[in-house]
Design a protein around this motif. Sequence first.
Motif, PDB file in Angstrom:
ATOM      1  N   LEU A  22       0.817  -1.218   0.000  1.00  0.00           N
ATOM      2  CA  LEU A  22       0.000   0.000   0.000  1.00  0.00           C
ATOM      3  C   LEU A  22       0.853   1.272   0.000  1.00  0.00           C
ATOM      4  O   LEU A  22       0.313   2.374  -0.046  1.00  0.00           O
ATOM      5  N   GLY A  23       2.202   1.100   0.076  1.00  0.00           N
ATOM      6  CA  GLY A  23       3.084   2.263   0.066  1.00  0.00           C
ATOM      7  C   GLY A  23       3.120   2.999   1.383  1.00  0.00           C
ATOM      8  O   GLY A  23       3.397   4.207   1.409  1.00  0.00           O
ATOM      9  N   ASP A  24       2.876   2.309   2.486  1.00  0.00           N
ATOM     10  CA  ASP A  24       2.894   2.930   3.814  1.00  0.00           C
ATOM     11  C   ASP A  24       4.345   3.269   4.192  1.00  0.00           C
ATOM     12  O   ASP A  24       5.195   2.385   4.314  1.00  0.00           O
ATOM     13  N   ASP A  25       4.614   4.581   4.374  1.00  0.00           N
ATOM     14  CA  ASP A  25       5.982   5.026   4.664  1.00  0.00           C
ATOM     15  C   ASP A  25       6.536   4.397   5.938  1.00  0.00           C
ATOM     16  O   ASP A  25       7.692   3.964   5.979  1.00  0.00           O
ATOM     17  N   ASP A  26       5.699   4.346   6.982  1.00  0.00           N
ATOM     18  CA  ASP A  26       6.177   3.803   8.258  1.00  0.00           C
ATOM     19  C   ASP A  26       6.534   2.324   8.122  1.00  0.00           C
ATOM     20  O   ASP A  26       7.543   1.862   8.669  1.00  0.00           O
ATOM     21  N   MET A  73      14.776  11.411   0.974  1.00  0.00           N
ATOM     22  CA  MET A  73      16.059  11.558   1.649  1.00  0.00           C
ATOM     23  C   MET A  73      15.863  12.137   3.043  1.00  0.00           C
ATOM     24  O   MET A  73      16.483  11.683   4.013  1.00  0.00           O
ATOM     25  N   ASP A  74      14.989  13.127   3.158  1.00  0.00           N
ATOM     26  CA  ASP A  74      14.714  13.724   4.474  1.00  0.00           C
ATOM     27  C   ASP A  74      14.111  12.692   5.425  1.00  0.00           C
ATOM     28  O   ASP A  74      14.492  12.615   6.597  1.00  0.00           O
ATOM     29  N   LEU A  75      13.158  11.898   4.910  1.00  0.00           N
ATOM     30  CA  LEU A  75      12.523  10.882   5.755  1.00  0.00           C
ATOM     31  C   LEU A  75      13.513   9.803   6.181  1.00  0.00           C
ATOM     32  O   LEU A  75      13.530   9.378   7.338  1.00  0.00           O
ATOM     33  N   LEU A 126       9.798   2.111   6.243  1.00  0.00           N
ATOM     34  CA  LEU A 126      10.934   2.564   7.048  1.00  0.00           C
ATOM     35  C   LEU A 126      11.265   1.610   8.190  1.00  0.00           C
ATOM     36  O   LEU A 126      12.380   1.630   8.713  1.00  0.00           O
ATOM     37  N   GLU A 127      10.291   0.770   8.576  1.00  0.00           N
ATOM     38  CA  GLU A 127      10.592  -0.256   9.580  1.00  0.00           C
ATOM     39  C   GLU A 127      11.641  -1.240   9.062  1.00  0.00           C
ATOM     40  O   GLU A 127      12.345  -1.887   9.842  1.00  0.00           O
ATOM     41  N   LYS A 128      11.724  -1.354   7.731  1.00  0.00           N
ATOM     42  CA  LYS A 128      12.695  -2.255   7.098  1.00  0.00           C
ATOM     43  C   LYS A 128      13.949  -1.489   6.667  1.00  0.00           C
ATOM     44  O   LYS A 128      14.648  -1.859   5.722  1.00  0.00           O
TER      45      LYS A 128
END
Length: 660
Positions: free
Chosen positions: A298-302, A342-344, A305-307
């Motif tokens: 679903l493209g969930d950023d969180d 990059m910021d995230l 980023l967990e990976k």
Amino acid sequence: PSQVVPGADPSARQLCFAWGPAEVLVCETLFGRRGGSPPRGESGAALTGRVPGTGDRAPSSSRLFVVRRDQDIYIQTLRKLFNESHGIFTGLQRSEEGLAGKSRKAQLVQVSKNYRSVIRACMEDMHQAATSTRDPALHSQYSTQVSILSAMELIWNLCEILFVEAAGAGPLLLRLLDWVRLHVCDVDSMVREVMSSESPSKHELFWNVVDIFVLQGRLDEARHLLSKEASANPSSVNMYKILDDLMKKMPVPSLGNTQTLTEMELKWQHWHEECQRYLQDGTFASNSHMESICKILLGDDDAILEKKELITTWYHFLVTRLLYSHPTVKPMELRFYAQACMDLFLGGESSPEPLDTILMAAFEFEMHQVIKECSIALSNWWFVAHLTDLLDHCKLLQSHNLYFGSNMREFLLLEYASGLFSHHSLWQLGVDYFDHCPEYGRVYLELHIERIPLNTEQKALKVLRICEQRQMHEQVRSICKIMAMKALRNNRLGSALSWSIRAKDAAFATLISDRFLKDYCERGCFSDLDLIDNLGPSMLLSDRLTFLGKYREFHRLYGEKRFSEAAKLLLLLMTAHIAPCSFWMTLLTDALPLLEQKEVIFSAEQTYELMRCLEDLTAGKSDKQKFQDDVETMKVEMLRLALARNLARVIVKEGTLEGS
């Protein structure tokens, strides 16, 4: 970047430096540092001069340091990079620019891939060298070079996708996925470990490998692994089938353009809603791993980023995010997504590295910034010179001229080729790079080719051939004079004469001809007969060389017993004043055997000419000089006697012929 010169201590002594074409000569001065602080040069070394207030003028030992500007060209394992890329470069310059749009683009893309294959081959060789060496210093050097080459290929590949191929929305994402898969290799060993185990689904890293496949868009491989989990765990079969179906149905852009972007977006939206529905229904709630995969789809950023430890880089995060959130991203939209990712990813914990800055400039389509940052970050000019040349052929840099006249492509090629000229063998590659710099290339070539050390005649002939092919007449003369002087110092008269003739240097040819004649007077024979016998029209370069050639011809005629022709030539050499006056006695002495022949060789008129020459030779000397040398006096008397006898014989012979 600052460069530390090992052994130099600018805090204790002033340093002075002189710039060379590719090196800097740094030396210690006699002035200490007890006084004030002197002005400093760009390299951080103090400029030459006495520091005010110091009286330290005592002489002491000083050291010299040679600082090379382009150290990479001396690394043996990088020779493949320079040599093979040279062939690609020259092929590109000769390529047909008149090809139609798609054909030309395909040609340029292939050239770009050829450059990348050379980088990768060189990187593999360097990696092999790093693993095989036992020297820690060499291992560190090779490992550093592997990292640099890997970064170079990463940047080049991205520039190829964005600038050379200029992939549009849809295919762009597929190219970026290939880019990530090719360059993010840190997880490959983990994949091999899991796949080679007896029961992959029971391996502790099993779900990490599934996540990696999903994050890189390798959904078929992820489905294959999940089927093993379903077989080993029957309770998860239903969840597996649903997740497998979602991954199977995921719309992906097509390279064949079989569907429009609108159709693709509609299909993707329906698929996305289906994934959202399963997640909200709690279909995967009992299995956190599958639920996490669904969130990634679903493209969930969180969730992505967990990976983070599996993604390893922000640009991998960018491509994963685009795949599952914006699969039809347009090239001009990349800059916004790249900066946000990059910021995230960095999250303010660390500042961007030079590689990050370069990649960000590429995603922002700032080609000139990419070239600038690469010039600063990389240790040699190879990368920026070849990349800029390729982009110039793509007509992407036409509007960018530098303030001092030359365009960016030519400036960088000149810098790269100048570095090659400091190497004992790679300079030959630099010639072709200068040839393809229309504005300043010839001037640079003329300046650099004069500085090539001519250690051997073979090398000199190679340099000479290059100059002759380009009608560089001044350099041809200079090289020939240098080689002629070297040969003369080593007493190799034949070689010296050959080089002076090639240089068309009449004065030097005269000097060497005099040495040949002097050598003949001392030894009684000529050296290098093959050269003198085959002078041909070259003997007309100077009068002395003409005399040398004709005098040798006299000896040849005499040796072949063609006495009459030899006598005429000998007399001609004296009466035409080609022979130097100091050599007349030798010529007259050479006439003695001809005068003493049983058969009369010289006519009365010729004999009178010889007598006149002898008297001219002796008339210019004082009585003291005449009798200073007994041998010389004896020669004169013998000549007079032989001439008188010959004249008597001629008169008798000619009178007898007239009477008959």
